[in-house]
Design a protein around this motif. Structure first.
Motif, short mmCIF file in Angstrom:
data_model
loop_
_atom_site.label_atom_id
_atom_site.label_comp_id
_atom_site.label_asym_id
_atom_site.label_seq_id
_atom_site.Cartn_x
_atom_site.Cartn_y
_atom_site.Cartn_z
N ILE A 1 0.86 -1.18 0.00
CA ILE A 1 0.00 0.00 0.00
C ILE A 1 0.89 1.22 0.00
N LEU A 2 0.79 2.01 -1.06
CA LEU A 2 1.63 3.21 -1.20
C LEU A 2 0.83 4.50 -1.22
N PHE A 3 -0.43 4.44 -1.65
CA PHE A 3 -1.21 5.65 -1.85
C PHE A 3 -2.46 5.66 -0.99
N GLN A 4 -2.94 6.85 -0.66
CA GLN A 4 -4.15 7.01 0.15
C GLN A 4 -5.33 6.29 -0.47
N ASP A 5 -5.46 6.36 -1.77
CA ASP A 5 -6.60 5.73 -2.43
C ASP A 5 -6.63 4.23 -2.18
N GLN A 6 -5.45 3.62 -2.07
CA GLN A 6 -5.39 2.19 -1.80
C GLN A 6 -5.88 1.88 -0.39
N VAL A 7 -5.55 2.74 0.57
CA VAL A 7 -6.05 2.54 1.94
C VAL A 7 -7.57 2.68 1.95
N LEU A 8 -8.09 3.68 1.27
CA LEU A 8 -9.54 3.87 1.20
C LEU A 8 -10.21 2.62 0.63
N GLU A 9 -9.63 2.08 -0.41
CA GLU A 9 -10.21 0.90 -1.05
C GLU A 9 -10.17 -0.31 -0.11
N VAL A 10 -9.04 -0.52 0.55
CA VAL A 10 -8.91 -1.65 1.47
C VAL A 10 -9.91 -1.54 2.60
N VAL A 11 -9.98 -0.36 3.22
CA VAL A 11 -10.89 -0.15 4.35
C VAL A 11 -12.34 -0.33 3.92
N ALA A 12 -12.67 0.17 2.74
CA ALA A 12 -14.04 0.05 2.24
C ALA A 12 -14.40 -1.42 1.98
N VAL A 13 -13.51 -2.15 1.34
CA VAL A 13 -13.80 -3.54 0.98
C VAL A 13 -13.73 -4.45 2.21
N VAL A 14 -12.64 -4.35 2.95
CA VAL A 14 -12.42 -5.26 4.07
C VAL A 14 -13.30 -4.94 5.26
N GLY A 15 -13.47 -3.64 5.52
CA GLY A 15 -14.23 -3.23 6.70
C GLY A 15 -15.68 -2.87 6.43
N GLY A 16 -16.05 -2.83 5.15
CA GLY A 16 -17.42 -2.48 4.82
C GLY A 16 -17.76 -1.01 5.08
N TYR A 17 -16.75 -0.17 5.11
CA TYR A 17 -16.97 1.26 5.31
C TYR A 17 -17.45 1.89 4.01
N SER A 18 -18.29 2.92 4.13
CA SER A 18 -18.60 3.72 2.95
C SER A 18 -17.33 4.51 2.62
N LEU A 19 -17.26 5.10 1.44
CA LEU A 19 -16.07 5.88 1.11
C LEU A 19 -15.91 7.09 2.02
N ASP A 20 -17.01 7.70 2.44
CA ASP A 20 -16.92 8.82 3.40
C ASP A 20 -16.38 8.34 4.74
N GLU A 21 -16.87 7.20 5.22
CA GLU A 21 -16.38 6.64 6.49
C GLU A 21 -14.90 6.26 6.36
N ALA A 22 -14.53 5.66 5.24
CA ALA A 22 -13.15 5.27 5.02
C ALA A 22 -12.24 6.49 4.98
N ASP A 23 -12.71 7.58 4.39
CA ASP A 23 -11.93 8.81 4.34
C ASP A 23 -11.70 9.37 5.75
N ARG A 24 -12.73 9.37 6.57
CA ARG A 24 -12.58 9.83 7.96
C ARG A 24 -11.62 8.92 8.73
N TRP A 25 -11.72 7.61 8.50
CA TRP A 25 -10.85 6.63 9.13
C TRP A 25 -9.40 6.90 8.74
N LEU A 26 -9.17 7.14 7.45
CA LEU A 26 -7.82 7.42 6.94
C LEU A 26 -7.26 8.70 7.55
N LYS A 27 -8.08 9.74 7.62
CA LYS A 27 -7.61 11.00 8.20
C LYS A 27 -7.22 10.82 9.66
N THR A 28 -7.99 10.05 10.39
CA THR A 28 -7.63 9.77 11.78
C THR A 28 -6.30 9.04 11.83
N MET A 29 -6.14 8.06 10.97
CA MET A 29 -4.91 7.27 10.96
C MET A 29 -3.69 8.12 10.63
#
Length: 75
Positions: A1-29
């Motif tokens: 994983i090198l780019f933010q978009d990849q983290v968003l995709e992983v979190v959305a697919v693996v965790g079932g987050y919406s893209l908005d939720e995944a974005d907030r999760w990423l910003k926290t991280m």
């Protein structure tokens, strides 16, 4: 994983987050890199991933990559 978009995709697919939720999760991280906050995020993602059947070593390998991004990732 090198780019933010990849983290968003992983979190959305693996965790079932919406893209908005995944974005907030990423910003926290990326802004709260304390070990306690990373632990909380990992527990949260694990709980959601477990519901989709991703557990044990498979989850640990994925989490290691996500945590690595928090230190060295790119926009």
């Amino acid at each position: 994983i090198l780019f933010q978009d990849q983290v968003l995709e992983v979190v959305a697919v693996v965790g079932g987050y919406s893209l908005d939720e995944a974005d907030r999760w990423l910003k926290t991280m990326t802004h709260a890199r304390s070990p306690d906050e990373m632990q909380r995020l990992g527990v949260e993602l694990y709980a959601r991933a477990k519901g989709k059947g991703l557990t044990g070593k498979r989850f640990e390998r994925l989490w290691k990559q996500v945590k690595g991004f928090s230190r060295y990732g790119f926009c």
